[in-house]
Design a protein around this motif. Structure first.
Motif, mmCIF file in Angstrom:
data_model
loop_
_atom_site.group_PDB
_atom_site.id
_atom_site.type_symbol
_atom_site.label_atom_id
_atom_site.label_comp_id
_atom_site.label_asym_id
_atom_site.label_seq_id
_atom_site.Cartn_x
_atom_site.Cartn_y
_atom_site.Cartn_z
ATOM 1 N N LEU A 117 36.292 53.090 45.752
ATOM 2 C CA LEU A 117 37.660 52.704 46.095
ATOM 3 C C LEU A 117 38.254 51.830 44.997
ATOM 4 N N LEU A 118 37.495 50.849 44.539
ATOM 5 C CA LEU A 118 37.966 49.958 43.485
ATOM 6 C C LEU A 118 38.331 50.722 42.216
ATOM 7 N N GLN A 119 37.543 51.762 41.908
ATOM 8 C CA GLN A 119 37.728 52.498 40.661
ATOM 9 C C GLN A 119 38.659 53.704 40.817
ATOM 10 N N ARG A 144 38.669 49.030 31.557
ATOM 11 C CA ARG A 144 38.249 48.833 30.167
ATOM 12 C C ARG A 144 37.069 47.869 30.061
ATOM 13 N N THR A 145 36.840 47.086 31.139
ATOM 14 C CA THR A 145 35.837 46.033 31.050
ATOM 15 C C THR A 145 34.425 46.546 31.311
ATOM 16 N N LEU A 146 34.278 47.512 32.230
ATOM 17 C CA LEU A 146 32.970 48.034 32.593
ATOM 18 C C LEU A 146 32.972 49.554 32.490
ATOM 19 N N PRO A 147 31.808 50.144 32.246
ATOM 20 C CA PRO A 147 31.751 51.616 32.239
ATOM 21 C C PRO A 147 32.136 52.158 33.612
ATOM 22 N N VAL A 148 32.768 53.286 33.617
ATOM 23 C CA VAL A 148 33.154 53.954 34.856
ATOM 24 C C VAL A 148 32.374 55.267 34.931
ATOM 25 N N ASP A 185 47.603 34.544 47.844
ATOM 26 C CA ASP A 185 48.382 33.647 47.002
ATOM 27 C C ASP A 185 48.589 34.352 45.666
ATOM 28 N N PRO A 186 49.767 34.875 45.401
ATOM 29 C CA PRO A 186 49.978 35.647 44.171
ATOM 30 C C PRO A 186 49.627 34.869 42.913
ATOM 31 N N ALA A 187 49.710 33.556 42.965
ATOM 32 C CA ALA A 187 49.449 32.760 41.766
ATOM 33 C C ALA A 187 47.958 32.600 41.485
ATOM 34 N N GLY A 188 47.129 32.836 42.482
ATOM 35 C CA GLY A 188 45.701 32.614 42.275
ATOM 36 C C GLY A 188 44.842 33.575 43.041
ATOM 37 N N ALA A 189 45.158 34.871 42.963
ATOM 38 C CA ALA A 189 44.429 35.887 43.711
ATOM 39 C C ALA A 189 43.161 36.277 42.964
ATOM 40 N N ALA A 190 42.010 35.794 43.464
ATOM 41 C CA ALA A 190 40.708 36.117 42.869
ATOM 42 C C ALA A 190 40.724 35.942 41.357
ATOM 43 N N PRO A 191 40.962 34.717 40.857
ATOM 44 C CA PRO A 191 41.025 34.507 39.407
ATOM 45 C C PRO A 191 39.722 34.926 38.736
ATOM 46 N N GLY A 192 39.847 35.603 37.602
ATOM 47 C CA GLY A 192 38.687 36.060 36.852
ATOM 48 C C GLY A 192 38.162 37.410 37.271
ATOM 49 N N ALA A 193 38.662 37.962 38.380
ATOM 50 C CA ALA A 193 38.183 39.258 38.852
ATOM 51 C C ALA A 193 38.727 40.377 37.974
ATOM 52 N N ILE A 194 37.939 41.442 37.803
ATOM 53 C CA ILE A 194 38.404 42.619 37.066
ATOM 54 C C ILE A 194 38.780 43.755 38.016
ATOM 55 N N GLY A 195 38.586 43.537 39.302
ATOM 56 C CA GLY A 195 38.972 44.527 40.299
ATOM 57 C C GLY A 195 39.159 43.855 41.643
ATOM 58 N N ARG A 196 40.086 44.375 42.450
ATOM 59 C CA ARG A 196 40.377 43.777 43.752
ATOM 60 C C ARG A 196 40.747 44.860 44.748
ATOM 61 N N VAL A 197 40.386 44.632 46.011
ATOM 62 C CA VAL A 197 40.876 45.436 47.129
ATOM 63 C C VAL A 197 41.683 44.507 48.023
ATOM 64 N N THR A 198 42.929 44.871 48.277
ATOM 65 C CA THR A 198 43.824 44.062 49.094
ATOM 66 C C THR A 198 44.244 44.864 50.320
ATOM 67 N N ALA A 199 44.221 44.225 51.481
ATOM 68 C CA ALA A 199 44.614 44.900 52.718
ATOM 69 C C ALA A 199 45.207 43.869 53.675
ATOM 70 N N GLY A 200 45.627 44.330 54.840
ATOM 71 C CA GLY A 200 46.322 43.453 55.767
ATOM 72 C C GLY A 200 45.641 43.303 57.105
ATOM 73 N N ILE A 212 42.716 39.341 49.901
ATOM 74 C CA ILE A 212 41.690 40.013 49.110
ATOM 75 C C ILE A 212 40.486 40.283 50.009
ATOM 76 N N PHE A 213 40.139 41.550 50.183
ATOM 77 C CA PHE A 213 38.972 41.943 50.971
ATOM 78 C C PHE A 213 37.710 42.004 50.107
ATOM 79 N N ALA A 214 37.854 42.320 48.840
ATOM 80 C CA ALA A 214 36.708 42.372 47.926
ATOM 81 C C ALA A 214 37.213 42.197 46.502
ATOM 82 N N ALA A 215 36.385 41.596 45.653
ATOM 83 C CA ALA A 215 36.746 41.383 44.253
ATOM 84 C C ALA A 215 35.512 41.630 43.395
ATOM 85 N N LEU A 216 35.725 42.220 42.232
ATOM 86 C CA LEU A 216 34.644 42.562 41.308
ATOM 87 C C LEU A 216 34.704 41.636 40.098
ATOM 88 N N TYR A 217 33.547 41.081 39.724
ATOM 89 C CA TYR A 217 33.442 40.164 38.591
ATOM 90 C C TYR A 217 32.393 40.678 37.616
#
Length: 219
Positions: A117-119, A144-148, A185-200, A212-217
Motif C-alpha cells: 500500500l505504501l509503495q 528514491r530512498t529505498l529499493p522498490v 498536524d500538517p506541520a509535523g506529520a511523521a517527521p523524517g518518514a519516507i512513507g506514510r499511510v493517512t486515514a480517518g 497517520i496510521f503507519a510511517a516508514l523510516y
C-alpha cells in the motif's frame, strides 16, 4: 478481492478486543471495564485470497477525553505457526467456520500488504463492502530512498512504545504502526518518514479526524 460476508462471529470482534486491549502497553487505563466502540478503518486484500486483513479504529472514553486506537487484524482459517503470542482469540464465523484472529503487526501477510500500500502496489478497500476501494486512505512514499519493492520479514520483529508498534525490516528500515491515533498536524506529520499511510476515523460525538496510521523510516 476480499468478500465481506454479512454474517455473525461468535464471540464477536468487539468481545475479543475488549479482553485483549487492556493488556497492551499502549492502552490508556480508564479505571473501569473496557468499552471500545468502532470508529473507522479500512481493509487490504491478500493476493492469495486466504487471509482477511483489516485496519480497525476503536474509540474509548478516558479521563482526558476519547482515545482512538488503531488495531490491525488478520483473520486466518488455521493457526499461524510461531505466532502464538500474537493470537487475540478464535471465533466461529457464520460462513467460513473457525477463524484465528491475530494482531496483524506480527503477521507477515498484513505487513507485506501494508508495504505494498505504501509503495502504490495495493489499494485500500472499504471496511464493510466487497470490491470497493476506499479513496479516503492516502499514501506518500519517497521511492528514491529505498529499493522498490521493499519486502516484509518472514516473521515480523516488533517493539512497542506508548503510542506505536515498530516493525524491523531487515537491518535498517522500520515501519512504525500508530496505535494511539492523533489528529494530523500538517506541520509535523511523521517527521523524517519516507512513507506514510493517512486515514480517518470519527470520535463518539461524530467529529471526523485524520491521522497517520503507519510511517516508514530508513533507520
Amino acid at each position: 478481492m476480499a468478500i465481506i460476508h454479512k454474517t455473525t462471529m461468535t464471540p464477536g470482534k468487539m468481545e475479543l478486543l475488549a479482553d485483549w486491549l487492556p493488556a497492551q502497553p499502549w492502552y490508556v487505563p480508564t479505571g473501569r471495564p473496557p468499552g471500545p466502540s468502532r470508529a473507522g478503518g479500512f481493509r487490504l486484500d491478500d493476493p492469495q485470497g486466504e487471509v482477511g486483513i483489516e485496519f480497525m479504529v476503536l474509540t474509548e472514553e478516558s479521563e482526558g477525553g476519547p482515545v482512538a486506537y488503531h488495531v490491525p487484524l488478520t483473520y486466518r482459517g488455521a493457526p499461524l505457526k510461531g505466532a502464538e503470542a500474537a493470537l487475540i482469540g478464535t471465533s466461529e464465523h457464520g460462513v467460513l467456520g473457525r477463524r484465528w484472529v491475530y494482531d496483524g503487526t506480527r503477521d507477515p501477510v498484513l505487513v507485506g500488504q501494508l508495504l505494498s500500500l505504501l509503495q502504490g502496489r495495493a489499494a485500500a478497500q472499504a471496511q464493510g463492502l466487497s470490491d470497493t476501494r476506499d479513496p479516503s486512505v492516502t499514501t506518500e512514499f519517497d521511492g528514491r530512498t529505498l529499493p522498490v519493492p521493499l519486502l516484509p520479514p518472514v516473521r515480523p520483529r516488533t517493539a512497542h512504545t506508548a503510542r506505536d508498534t515498530e516493525i524491523a525490516l531487515g537491518d535498517g528500515p522500520r515501519l512504525a504502526v500508530s496505535r494511539v491515533l492523533r489528529p494530523l498536524d500538517p506541520a509535523g506529520a511523521a517527521p523524517g518518514a519516507i512513507g506514510r499511510v493517512t486515514a480517518g476515523w470519527n470520535t463518539p460525538d461524530g467529529t471526523a479526524h485524520r491521522g497517520i496510521f503507519a510511517a516508514l523510516y530508513t533507520g
